[in-house]
Write a protein that holds these residues in place. Structure first.
Motif, PDB file in Angstrom:
ATOM      1  N   HIS A 178       0.349  -4.306  -3.419  1.00 32.46           N
ATOM      2  CA  HIS A 178      -1.031  -4.602  -3.215  1.00 32.46           C
ATOM      3  C   HIS A 178      -1.868  -3.539  -2.705  1.00 32.46           C
ATOM      4  N   ALA A 179      -1.244  -2.506  -2.733  1.00 32.63           N
ATOM      5  CA  ALA A 179      -2.064  -1.269  -2.301  1.00 32.63           C
ATOM      6  C   ALA A 179      -2.779  -1.343  -1.015  1.00 32.63           C
ATOM      7  N   ILE A 180      -1.996  -1.720  -0.128  1.00 31.91           N
ATOM      8  CA  ILE A 180      -2.427  -1.893   1.406  1.00 31.91           C
ATOM      9  C   ILE A 180      -2.423  -0.491   2.146  1.00 31.91           C
ATOM     10  N   ALA A 181      -3.872  -0.352   2.382  1.00 28.04           N
ATOM     11  CA  ALA A 181      -4.162   1.205   2.960  1.00 28.04           C
ATOM     12  C   ALA A 181      -3.787   1.010   4.460  1.00 28.04           C
ATOM     13  N   CYS A 182      -2.469   1.369   4.914  1.00 23.85           N
ATOM     14  CA  CYS A 182      -2.161   1.312   6.170  1.00 23.85           C
ATOM     15  C   CYS A 182      -1.266   2.664   6.628  1.00 23.85           C
ATOM     16  N   GLY A 206      -4.306  -6.256   5.697  1.00 26.33           N
ATOM     17  CA  GLY A 206      -3.877  -6.192   4.348  1.00 26.33           C
ATOM     18  C   GLY A 206      -3.003  -7.321   4.215  1.00 26.33           C
ATOM     19  N   LEU A 207      -2.053  -7.871   4.567  1.00 28.34           N
ATOM     20  CA  LEU A 207      -1.649  -9.229   4.615  1.00 28.34           C
ATOM     21  C   LEU A 207      -2.354 -10.314   4.545  1.00 28.34           C
ATOM     22  N   ALA A 208      -3.317 -10.240   5.229  1.00 29.18           N
ATOM     23  CA  ALA A 208      -4.246 -11.317   5.389  1.00 29.18           C
ATOM     24  C   ALA A 208      -5.234 -11.385   3.900  1.00 29.18           C
TER      25      ALA A 208
END
Length: 428
Positions: free
Chosen positions: A117-121, A193-195
């Motif tokens: 999901h390409a979460i930028a973390c 990002g999860l949200a």
């Protein structure tokens, strides 16, 4: 209901992208599942349920990631909170192997969600474990060798004292090891990002919405009541960890909140590379653990010290900085940009409390400082169980859980006595 408390004054909140408006619940609605709490457990349960076609609503008293999920040290550990020899001693090798497999799947779940999901973390590989007592070195070396003989190669490298000093920029430790399959991240960015993933799948998140009651409905189902509305649902997930606020006494009897504190220095520039040149996170072997890492801007984010009362130290900067300078005295001249604290829930045996307390009524809590991967995975297991596959959920739910002694009025003094002893043992 307005959002009554903003995020902690952390470096994560100060540098976070603005999140979308998530209005409070203001009516009586229905859903397949209601989740209480928008931390890793609740968000993961919601996104995995929504992906299975369930309608999900989350109620969160504050903001997404407001609790431990948005303010922790960002370290993603392999394994369970207890080491493998302890798990083997308690449960036997077959069950210990099952628990290790689940822990491996937990870390893989985090990495897969970030990648898919390409979460930028700001995910980075590697955690270093530093031994603060010389007598720990040889037993640890033997334990790592035995672990890889029994369970296969796991990218674990033992570090003698000189190699460890070069890897973490200090010579106060006696040795340690590097876990190449673990890592660290920006915890609040990961929660947000999860949200977003959950919302994209159809989940509705209500911030500023405190659950004040959960009741079974005659004939089946549940009703979660809030200050301005209710959610009628088939299944409910209590994912509030150390912030139950009286919602469920049975869960509260099994998990106890303690306060932890951390700081973030000013960006260190070229000095950052002299501290952790490989960019790993670091944690030491103390019971009251010290943990630290560099963020994307070259700040040192350092956690150290706990409090067992109900109020924070008067000066959080001074409280944590003293621990940091014992490890990095060369940072005495460095400015501190942020300092904050938060609540982490612990269990009696440091294993998570994962349960179906009644039909359709689930909870997972008490990650004992080991929560990013296990909490994310616990939410996934709850989603699997609600969808009809309880295989992996039942393994975690079978872990023993004792209530804290003393009842609601004596849990705190009992905890203070126990934790003070363990803190003293760290210094002996």
């Amino acid at each position: 209901m307005p959002i009554d408390r903003p995020h902690a004054p952390s470096v994560y909140a100060a540098n976070a992208e603005a999140s979308p408006a998530r209005p409070a619940l203001a009516a009586d609605v229905t859903a397949d599942v209601c989740v209480v709490g928008a931390g890793y457990t609740g968000l993961s349960a919601a996104l995995h349920l929504a992906a299975r076609g369930r309608s999900v609503r989350i109620v969160e008293a504050h903001r997404v990631g407001w609790g431990a999920s948005g303010r922790n040290g960002g370290q993603v550990h392999n394994g369970q909170r207890l080491d493998q020899p302890t798990l083997e001693k308690w449960f036997g090798e077959p069950r210990a192997r099952e628990l290790l497999d689940l822990a491996d799947a937990a870390v893989a779940t985090v990495k897969d969600l970030i990648a898919e999901h390409a979460i930028a973390c700001d995910w980075r590989d590697g955690l270093i474990h530093a031994l603060h007592k010389r007598r720990f070195v040889e037993p640890t070396r033997r334990e790592l060798d035995a672990f890889e003989r029994r369970y296969g190669a796991r990218d674990l490298d033992f570090l003698e004292a000189p190699a460890l000093a070069a890897a973490i920029g200090t010579d106060v430790y006696h040795g340690g090891w590097r876990d190449g399959r673990a890592g660290h991240l920006n915890p609040l960015a990961y929660a947000e990002g999860l949200a977003r993933v959950a919302e994209a799948a159809g989940t509705v998140i209500h911030e500023g919405t405190r659950a004040v009651g959960v009741a079974a409905i005659p004939g089946g189902g549940w009703r979660v009541t809030t200050g301005a509305g209710s959610i009628t649902c088939g299944d409910v997930v209590i994912a509030a960890d150390g912030h139950l606020d009286g919602l469920d006494p049975e869960i509260a009897a099994h998990v106890l909140p303690i306060q932890t504190f951390m700081l973030a220095t000013e960006p260190l520039g070229d000095r950052a590379a002299t501290l952790i040149p490989g960019g790993e996170g670091v944690a030491d072997s103390r019971f009251v653990v010290h943990y630290w890492r560099l963020d994307a801007e070259g700040r040192l984010i350092f956690g150290g010290g706990e409090r067992y009362g109900r109020s924070p130290p008067r000066d959080v900067v001074a409280f944590v900085r003293g621990h940091m300078l014992k490890i990095y005295p060369q940072l005495a001249d460095v400015g501190i940009d942020h300092a904050w604290g938060g609540t982490v829930a612990v269990t009696m045996n440091r294993l998570p409390f994962v349960r179906r307390l009644q039909p359709g009524y689930y909870t997972a809590a008490g990650y004992s400082g080991h929560g990013i991967a296990i909490a994310t995975f616990a939410g996934r297991l709850i989603a699997e169980a609600i969808d009809g596959d309880t295989t992996r959920f039942d393994v975690m739910a079978s872990l023993p859980a004792r209530k804290f002694p003393g009842g609601p009025h004596l849990r705190w003094p009992t905890l203070v006595l126990a934790m003070t002893w363990y803190g003293l043992r760290d210094r002996l």
